[in-house]
Design a protein around this motif. Structure first.
Motif, PDB file in Angstrom:
ATOM      1  N   MET A   1       0.905  -1.133  -0.036  1.00  0.00           N
ATOM      2  CA  MET A   1      -0.054  -0.060  -0.170  1.00  0.00           C
ATOM      3  C   MET A   1       0.866   1.310   0.074  1.00  0.00           C
ATOM      4  O   MET A   1       2.062   0.996   0.480  1.00  0.00           O
ATOM      5  N   SER A   2       0.246   2.379  -0.425  1.00  0.00           N
ATOM      6  CA  SER A   2       0.940   3.610  -0.297  1.00  0.00           C
ATOM      7  C   SER A   2       0.140   4.791   0.034  1.00  0.00           C
ATOM      8  O   SER A   2      -1.158   4.621   0.122  1.00  0.00           O
ATOM      9  N   LYS A   3       0.588   5.931  -0.036  1.00  0.00           N
ATOM     10  CA  LYS A   3      -0.256   7.012   0.146  1.00  0.00           C
ATOM     11  C   LYS A   3      -1.263   7.080  -0.862  1.00  0.00           C
ATOM     12  O   LYS A   3      -0.721   6.666  -1.925  1.00  0.00           O
ATOM     13  N   PRO A   4      -2.604   7.781  -1.064  1.00  0.00           N
ATOM     14  CA  PRO A   4      -3.242   7.887  -1.944  1.00  0.00           C
ATOM     15  C   PRO A   4      -2.953   8.994  -3.190  1.00  0.00           C
ATOM     16  O   PRO A   4      -2.050   9.600  -2.695  1.00  0.00           O
ATOM     17  N   GLU A   5      -3.334   8.505  -4.223  1.00  0.00           N
ATOM     18  CA  GLU A   5      -3.034   9.335  -5.358  1.00  0.00           C
ATOM     19  C   GLU A   5      -3.851  10.501  -5.245  1.00  0.00           C
ATOM     20  O   GLU A   5      -5.268  10.430  -5.312  1.00  0.00           O
ATOM     21  N   GLN A  26      -3.427  20.893  17.339  1.00  0.00           N
ATOM     22  CA  GLN A  26      -4.506  19.992  16.223  1.00  0.00           C
ATOM     23  C   GLN A  26      -3.668  19.879  15.046  1.00  0.00           C
ATOM     24  O   GLN A  26      -2.676  20.266  14.745  1.00  0.00           O
ATOM     25  N   GLU A  27      -4.171  18.691  14.418  1.00  0.00           N
ATOM     26  CA  GLU A  27      -3.682  18.713  12.988  1.00  0.00           C
ATOM     27  C   GLU A  27      -4.766  18.008  12.033  1.00  0.00           C
ATOM     28  O   GLU A  27      -5.855  17.709  12.666  1.00  0.00           O
ATOM     29  N   GLN A  28      -4.413  18.113  10.933  1.00  0.00           N
ATOM     30  CA  GLN A  28      -5.174  17.741   9.658  1.00  0.00           C
ATOM     31  C   GLN A  28      -4.380  16.849   9.005  1.00  0.00           C
ATOM     32  O   GLN A  28      -3.607  17.164   8.109  1.00  0.00           O
ATOM     33  N   THR A  29      -4.942  15.610   8.546  1.00  0.00           N
ATOM     34  CA  THR A  29      -4.041  14.780   7.968  1.00  0.00           C
ATOM     35  C   THR A  29      -4.568  15.027   6.461  1.00  0.00           C
ATOM     36  O   THR A  29      -5.626  15.207   6.060  1.00  0.00           O
ATOM     37  N   LEU A  30      -3.195  15.151   5.718  1.00  0.00           N
ATOM     38  CA  LEU A  30      -3.387  15.375   4.235  1.00  0.00           C
ATOM     39  C   LEU A  30      -3.433  14.015   3.370  1.00  0.00           C
ATOM     40  O   LEU A  30      -4.029  14.007   2.410  1.00  0.00           O
ATOM     41  N   ALA A  31      -2.689  13.039   3.903  1.00  0.00           N
ATOM     42  CA  ALA A  31      -2.427  11.827   3.298  1.00  0.00           C
ATOM     43  C   ALA A  31      -1.487  10.936   4.286  1.00  0.00           C
ATOM     44  O   ALA A  31      -0.937  11.354   4.879  1.00  0.00           O
ATOM     45  N   GLY A  37       2.654   3.717   7.852  1.00  0.00           N
ATOM     46  CA  GLY A  37       2.211   4.675   9.000  1.00  0.00           C
ATOM     47  C   GLY A  37       3.100   6.064   8.373  1.00  0.00           C
ATOM     48  O   GLY A  37       2.936   6.958   9.262  1.00  0.00           O
ATOM     49  N   ALA A  38       3.512   6.281   7.147  1.00  0.00           N
ATOM     50  CA  ALA A  38       3.961   7.324   6.443  1.00  0.00           C
ATOM     51  C   ALA A  38       2.707   8.197   6.544  1.00  0.00           C
ATOM     52  O   ALA A  38       1.778   7.723   6.114  1.00  0.00           O
ATOM     53  N   ARG A  39       3.026   9.270   7.059  1.00  0.00           N
ATOM     54  CA  ARG A  39       1.666  10.387   6.789  1.00  0.00           C
ATOM     55  C   ARG A  39       2.175  11.852   6.500  1.00  0.00           C
ATOM     56  O   ARG A  39       3.239  12.276   6.850  1.00  0.00           O
ATOM     57  N   THR A  40       1.582  12.568   5.987  1.00  0.00           N
ATOM     58  CA  THR A  40       1.734  14.197   5.791  1.00  0.00           C
ATOM     59  C   THR A  40       0.520  14.787   6.396  1.00  0.00           C
ATOM     60  O   THR A  40      -0.740  14.444   6.313  1.00  0.00           O
ATOM     61  N   ALA A  41       0.845  15.699   7.337  1.00  0.00           N
ATOM     62  CA  ALA A  41      -0.157  16.558   7.975  1.00  0.00           C
ATOM     63  C   ALA A  41       0.097  17.930   8.138  1.00  0.00           C
ATOM     64  O   ALA A  41       1.208  18.457   8.159  1.00  0.00           O
ATOM     65  N   LEU A  42      -0.833  18.821   8.395  1.00  0.00           N
ATOM     66  CA  LEU A  42      -0.635  20.252   8.772  1.00  0.00           C
ATOM     67  C   LEU A  42      -0.966  20.091  10.187  1.00  0.00           C
ATOM     68  O   LEU A  42      -1.898  19.515  10.614  1.00  0.00           O
ATOM     69  N   VAL A  43      -0.119  20.815  11.034  1.00  0.00           N
ATOM     70  CA  VAL A  43      -0.342  20.793  12.423  1.00  0.00           C
ATOM     71  C   VAL A  43      -0.194  22.127  12.812  1.00  0.00           C
ATOM     72  O   VAL A  43       0.600  23.233  12.386  1.00  0.00           O
ATOM     73  N   ARG A  44      -1.240  22.507  13.555  1.00  0.00           N
ATOM     74  CA  ARG A  44      -1.271  23.986  14.087  1.00  0.00           C
ATOM     75  C   ARG A  44      -1.322  23.951  15.577  1.00  0.00           C
ATOM     76  O   ARG A  44      -1.748  23.203  16.269  1.00  0.00           O
ATOM     77  N   TRP A  45      -0.717  24.986  16.207  1.00  0.00           N
ATOM     78  CA  TRP A  45      -0.602  25.274  17.620  1.00  0.00           C
ATOM     79  C   TRP A  45      -1.122  26.401  17.831  1.00  0.00           C
ATOM     80  O   TRP A  45      -0.823  27.450  17.467  1.00  0.00           O
TER      81      TRP A  45
END
Length: 120
Positions: A1-5, A26-31, A37-45
């Motif tokens: 498997m991999s991150k989605p296209e 807080q975080e928002q998962t992008l992929a 377990g590989a992931r990309t997220a926006l994280v805001r404090w």
């Protein structure tokens, strides 16, 4: 498997509080790849966020962080890092704890170590 296209789109995942996170994080998962377990997220404090209670962080995965806006202050290094700055941390690298007086938003990528090393 991999991150989605995914082609360019407006991210619409909900902002959530990660388990064990300091108040204001807080975080928002992008992929993400649920297999590796590989992931990309926006994280805001939020302004005033302080991770002192969590102490110095170490984890068993690679982490890349690009500060998009705001600033983080590393309490161990007594250094402030600002928008536009970037960090690349191998597994086990100590970092933090942190404070953010005015808040910060960052792009965070995490992925397993292909060499199989883990945090000490």
């Amino acid at each position: 498997m991999s991150k989605p296209e995914l082609e360019f789109h407006w991210p619409d995942a909900p902002w959530t509080t990660p388990a064990g996170a300091a108040p204001g994080v807080q975080e928002q998962t992008l992929a993400e790849d649920p297999t590796t377990g590989a992931r990309t997220a926006l994280v805001r404090w939020a302004p005033g966020t302080d991770t002192s209670d969590q102490g110095v962080a170490r984890h068993g995965f690679w982490e890349e962080v690009h500060l998009l806006s705001g600033a983080l202050h590393d309490l161990t290094l007594d250094t402030t890092f600002t928008a536009g700055m970037y960090a690349c941390r191998p597994p086990g690298m100590p970092h933090g704890p942190w404070t953010s007086e005015d808040g910060v938003t960052m792009l965070v990528l995490t992925y397993p170590d292909p060499a199989g090393r883990a945090a000490p």
